[in-house]
Design an enzyme around this catalytic site. Structure first.
Site, PDB file in Angstrom:
ATOM      1  N   GLY A   3       0.894  -1.162   0.085  1.00 51.47           N
ATOM      2  CA  GLY A   3      -0.021   0.054   0.047  1.00 51.47           C
ATOM      3  C   GLY A   3       0.912   1.368   0.108  1.00 51.47           C
ATOM      4  O   GLY A   3       0.327   2.165   0.298  1.00 51.47           O
ATOM      5  N   GLY A   6      -0.480   4.967  -1.559  1.00 49.41           N
ATOM      6  CA  GLY A   6      -1.417   5.523  -0.811  1.00 49.41           C
ATOM      7  C   GLY A   6      -1.134   6.632  -0.104  1.00 49.41           C
ATOM      8  O   GLY A   6       0.157   7.188   0.135  1.00 49.41           O
ATOM      9  N   GLN A   7      -2.184   7.316   0.581  1.00 46.20           N
ATOM     10  CA  GLN A   7      -1.761   8.296   1.376  1.00 46.20           C
ATOM     11  C   GLN A   7      -1.029   8.304   2.500  1.00 46.20           C
ATOM     12  O   GLN A   7       0.043   9.097   2.715  1.00 46.20           O
ATOM     13  CB  GLN A   7      -3.199   9.062   2.071  1.00 46.20           C
ATOM     14  CG  GLN A   7      -2.958  10.510   2.699  1.00 46.20           C
ATOM     15  CD  GLN A   7      -4.011  10.815   3.767  1.00 46.20           C
ATOM     16  OE1 GLN A   7      -4.861  10.094   4.003  1.00 46.20           O
ATOM     17  NE2 GLN A   7      -3.851  11.880   4.242  1.00 46.20           N
ATOM     18  N   ASP A  29       2.522  -1.764  -4.193  1.00 40.73           N
ATOM     19  CA  ASP A  29       1.049  -1.239  -4.292  1.00 40.73           C
ATOM     20  C   ASP A  29       0.569  -2.204  -5.421  1.00 40.73           C
ATOM     21  O   ASP A  29       1.160  -2.466  -6.337  1.00 40.73           O
ATOM     22  CB  ASP A  29       1.109   0.239  -4.256  1.00 40.73           C
ATOM     23  CG  ASP A  29      -0.136   0.648  -3.938  1.00 40.73           C
ATOM     24  OD1 ASP A  29      -0.440   1.321  -2.754  1.00 40.73           O
ATOM     25  OD2 ASP A  29      -1.177   0.399  -4.648  1.00 40.73           O
ATOM     26  N   TYR A 134     -15.303  -1.685   7.455  1.00 36.31           N
ATOM     27  CA  TYR A 134     -13.837  -1.045   7.554  1.00 36.31           C
ATOM     28  C   TYR A 134     -13.560  -1.168   8.980  1.00 36.31           C
ATOM     29  O   TYR A 134     -12.480  -1.747   9.204  1.00 36.31           O
ATOM     30  CB  TYR A 134     -13.654   0.418   7.176  1.00 36.31           C
ATOM     31  CG  TYR A 134     -12.360   1.234   7.356  1.00 36.31           C
ATOM     32  CD1 TYR A 134     -11.252   0.687   6.713  1.00 36.31           C
ATOM     33  CD2 TYR A 134     -12.395   2.200   8.276  1.00 36.31           C
ATOM     34  CE1 TYR A 134     -10.108   1.292   6.963  1.00 36.31           C
ATOM     35  CE2 TYR A 134     -10.940   2.792   8.442  1.00 36.31           C
ATOM     36  CZ  TYR A 134      -9.975   2.302   7.883  1.00 36.31           C
ATOM     37  OH  TYR A 134      -8.806   2.802   8.234  1.00 36.31           O
ATOM     38  N   LYS A 138     -10.933  -3.740  10.857  1.00 36.55           N
ATOM     39  CA  LYS A 138      -9.914  -3.030  11.702  1.00 36.55           C
ATOM     40  C   LYS A 138      -9.800  -3.909  12.929  1.00 36.55           C
ATOM     41  O   LYS A 138      -8.766  -4.033  13.532  1.00 36.55           O
ATOM     42  CB  LYS A 138     -10.019  -1.667  11.925  1.00 36.55           C
ATOM     43  CG  LYS A 138      -9.641  -0.725  10.529  1.00 36.55           C
ATOM     44  CD  LYS A 138      -8.106  -1.071  10.261  1.00 36.55           C
ATOM     45  CE  LYS A 138      -7.925  -0.682   8.880  1.00 36.55           C
ATOM     46  NZ  LYS A 138      -6.411  -1.042   8.596  1.00 36.55           N
TER      47      LYS A 138
HETATM   48  P1  NAD Z   1      -5.021   4.872   0.871  1.00 36.23           P
HETATM   49  O1  NAD Z   1      -6.481   4.414   0.370  1.00 36.23           O
HETATM   50  O2  NAD Z   1      -4.631   6.131   0.583  1.00 36.23           O
HETATM   51  O3  NAD Z   1      -4.049   3.763   0.239  1.00 36.23           O
HETATM   52  C1  NAD Z   1      -3.915   2.404   0.432  1.00 36.23           C
HETATM   53  C2  NAD Z   1      -3.387   1.788  -0.629  1.00 36.23           C
HETATM   54  O4  NAD Z   1      -3.766   0.349  -0.591  1.00 36.23           O
HETATM   55  C3  NAD Z   1      -3.593   2.527  -2.220  1.00 36.23           C
HETATM   56  O5  NAD Z   1      -2.399   3.068  -2.486  1.00 36.23           O
HETATM   57  C4  NAD Z   1      -4.093   0.972  -2.804  1.00 36.23           C
HETATM   58  O6  NAD Z   1      -3.867   0.904  -4.283  1.00 36.23           O
HETATM   59  C5  NAD Z   1      -3.553  -0.015  -1.985  1.00 36.23           C
HETATM   60  N1  NAD Z   1      -4.281  -1.265  -2.181  1.00 36.23           N
HETATM   61  C6  NAD Z   1      -5.321  -1.392  -2.277  1.00 36.23           C
HETATM   62  N2  NAD Z   1      -6.036  -3.124  -2.546  1.00 36.23           N
HETATM   63  C7  NAD Z   1      -4.629  -3.611  -2.605  1.00 36.23           C
HETATM   64  C8  NAD Z   1      -4.381  -4.730  -2.952  1.00 36.23           C
HETATM   65  N3  NAD Z   1      -5.034  -5.744  -3.043  1.00 36.23           N
HETATM   66  N4  NAD Z   1      -2.908  -4.913  -2.921  1.00 36.23           N
HETATM   67  C9  NAD Z   1      -1.958  -4.156  -2.847  1.00 36.23           C
HETATM   68  N5  NAD Z   1      -2.255  -2.834  -2.566  1.00 36.23           N
HETATM   69  C10 NAD Z   1      -3.488  -2.434  -2.353  1.00 36.23           C
HETATM   70  O7  NAD Z   1      -5.094   4.459   2.533  1.00 36.23           O
HETATM   71  P2  NAD Z   1      -4.007   4.925   3.459  1.00 36.23           P
HETATM   72  O8  NAD Z   1      -4.725   6.359   3.967  1.00 36.23           O
HETATM   73  O9  NAD Z   1      -2.604   5.253   2.849  1.00 36.23           O
HETATM   74  O10 NAD Z   1      -4.091   3.973   4.673  1.00 36.23           O
HETATM   75  C11 NAD Z   1      -2.888   3.036   4.753  1.00 36.23           C
HETATM   76  C12 NAD Z   1      -3.284   2.337   6.097  1.00 36.23           C
HETATM   77  O11 NAD Z   1      -3.365   3.389   7.216  1.00 36.23           O
HETATM   78  C13 NAD Z   1      -4.655   1.537   6.034  1.00 36.23           C
HETATM   79  O12 NAD Z   1      -4.348   0.346   6.806  1.00 36.23           O
HETATM   80  C14 NAD Z   1      -5.627   2.489   6.644  1.00 36.23           C
HETATM   81  O13 NAD Z   1      -6.702   1.694   7.492  1.00 36.23           O
HETATM   82  C15 NAD Z   1      -4.644   3.115   8.015  1.00 36.23           C
HETATM   83  N6  NAD Z   1      -5.266   4.350   8.452  1.00 36.23           N
HETATM   84  C16 NAD Z   1      -5.356   5.504   7.566  1.00 36.23           C
HETATM   85  C17 NAD Z   1      -5.683   6.608   7.894  1.00 36.23           C
HETATM   86  C18 NAD Z   1      -5.896   7.738   7.277  1.00 36.23           C
HETATM   87  O14 NAD Z   1      -6.516   8.809   7.730  1.00 36.23           O
HETATM   88  N7  NAD Z   1      -5.297   7.804   6.054  1.00 36.23           N
HETATM   89  C19 NAD Z   1      -6.430   6.727   9.345  1.00 36.23           C
HETATM   90  C20 NAD Z   1      -6.317   5.475   9.979  1.00 36.23           C
HETATM   91  C21 NAD Z   1      -5.779   4.196   9.508  1.00 36.23           C
HETATM   92  N1  SER Z   2      -8.976   8.198   8.028  1.00 35.98           N
HETATM   93  C1  SER Z   2      -9.609   7.088   7.826  1.00 35.98           C
HETATM   94  C2  SER Z   2     -10.902   6.936   7.415  1.00 35.98           C
HETATM   95  O1  SER Z   2     -11.810   7.800   7.200  1.00 35.98           O
HETATM   96  C3  SER Z   2      -9.866   6.387   9.168  1.00 35.98           C
HETATM   97  O2  SER Z   2      -9.214   5.213   9.423  1.00 35.98           O
HETATM   98  O3  SER Z   2     -11.384   6.093   6.645  1.00 35.98           O
END
Ligand code: NAD
Ligand code: SER
Length: 319
Positions: A3, A6-7, A29, A134, A138
């Site tokens: 991943g 991603g963000q 990714d 989701y 989690k």
């Molecule tokens: P995101 O959606 O920006 O990125 C997720 C990435 O996973 C994407 O680039 C996507 O292409 C990739 N992905 C999806 N399916 C896939 C697969 N089958 N194989 C490989 N890659 C795959 O999400 P994020 O914000 O980067 O989140 C990353 C982690 O952080 C997650 O576990 C999320 O639950 C956790 N998280 C994020 C936030 C937030 O605010 N961004 C908050 C709490 C937890």
């Molecule tokens: N920022 C994330 C969402 O809104 C929280 O895990 O899904």
């Protein structure tokens, strides 16, 4: 790292490379190759054979598993979210067990639900009955990570990230995305229409704190960790109205409108308003560096540079 495009993955990869050596961190990714993230491999985390091949070829000894489908997207595609969030995680856990590797996997404020105690702050160990797909994945992920540590001795670690705010990569379909989008619209158009109601308070964190916290937890002395996974970490709490007020200190003309999306509002209403992060503070020294004014000043400055928009007075305007 899965991943990694991603963000929450785009920025830690360079941070880990600066610390452990550029060639020692492999970004992966589902997305096609991202030149800025080289060394990079396109990899589906739901494919255990492909994961195993890549891990063996690169001698992986630590996994940062960030691939996931976030809250709003997961409500639109629940089965897809289950597949990515659960099958992806169990595949990486198994690989970590086989390779005797360490694993960081993040949970979220979404792991709580409407029955979770809210006031004065949501405790580390409490009721978790989330109502979103989701959130369900989690909580299950937190339990699986604990299980793999207790049963197989895998060095699993993790935090519950709040909503993450950053300017490098856009958010991927979450409920807290408004708190990123608002900055783009404030700089480009001077106004924003928020999909959450003005009084919706949630935990939020600036990406530099999230990256530093992740690395600090992974480097923490294991003997100090009573919890290993799913540490509450917190930095700031605000409502859309409070965020807009902080932005107006730099951009006085900024206007915020509301058009509430019932689905995302219901998700947000089921989440905590404030996390108690005392376990993380006590067990591995967690402490945030960015509060709301510092976050807003830095976001407007850095995003302004990226979008080539000048914020008059910059950070000084808020003082
Ligand atoms: P995101 O959606 O920006 O990125 C997720 C990435 O996973 C994407 O680039 C996507 O292409 C990739 N992905 C999806 N399916 C896939 C697969 N089958 N194989 C490989 N890659 C795959 O999400 P994020 O914000 O980067 O989140 C990353 C982690 O952080 C997650 O576990 C999320 O639950 C956790 N998280 C994020 C936030 C937030 O605010 N961004 C908050 C709490 C937890
Ligand atoms: N920022 C994330 C969402 O809104 C929280 O895990 O899904």
């Amino acid at each position: 790292m899965t991943g990694a495009a991603g963000q929450a993955g785009t920025e830690p990869a360079p941070a880990l490379r600066a610390r452990y050596g550029h060639g020692n961190v492999l970004a992966s990714d589902l997305k096609p190759p991202v030149p800025e993230l080289e060394p990079y491999v396109q990899l589906d985390c739901t494919d255990p054979a492909a994961l195993g091949r890549v891990a063996a070829a690169h001698g992986a000894n630590t996994f940062y598993h960030l691939a996931a489908i976030l809250s709003a997207r997961a409500e639109q595609q629940p089965l897809q979210a289950y597949q990515v969030n659960m099958t992806g995680l169990i595949n990486v856990l198994e690989l970590a067990r086989e390779r005797r590797a360490a694993l960081f996997t993040p949970s979220s404020i979404a792991a709580f639900g409407p029955d979770t105690p809210r006031e004065p702050a949501t405790p580390q160990d409490t009721i978790q009955r989330p109502t979103s797909m989701y959130g369900v994945t989690k909580v299950a992920g937190e339990l699986l990570a604990d299980y793999y540590h207790q049963r197989f001795g895998v060095d699993t670690r993790g935090v519950r990230y709040p909503g993450l705010i950053s300017y490098v990569a856009p958010p991927g379909g979450g409920t807290t995305d408004y708190a990123v989008d608002i900055f783009y619209h404030a700089l480009r158009e001077g106004e924003y229409t928020c999909f959450l109601g003005e009084g919706t308070q949630l935990d939020m964190m600036y990406m530099p704190d999230a990256i530093r916290g992740t690395i600090e937890l992974m480097e923490a002395d294991a003997g100090q960790l009573r919890h290993r996974n799913a540490f509450n970490i917190a930095a700031m709490q605000f409502t859309p109205a409070q965020l807009a007020a902080a932005i107006r200190k730099h951009l006085p003309e900024f206007r915020l409108h509301y058009r509430v999306d019932p689905m995302r509002q219901a998700i947000a209403d089921s989440w905590p308003r404030r996390l108690d992060d005392s376990a993380a503070r006590e067990e591995w020294g967690w402490a945030p560096r960015y509060d709301l004014p510092a976050l807003v000043a830095d976001m407007l400055e850095k995003l302004g540079e990226k979008l080539a928009v000048t914020v008059k007075g910059g950070a000084d305007a808020a003082r």
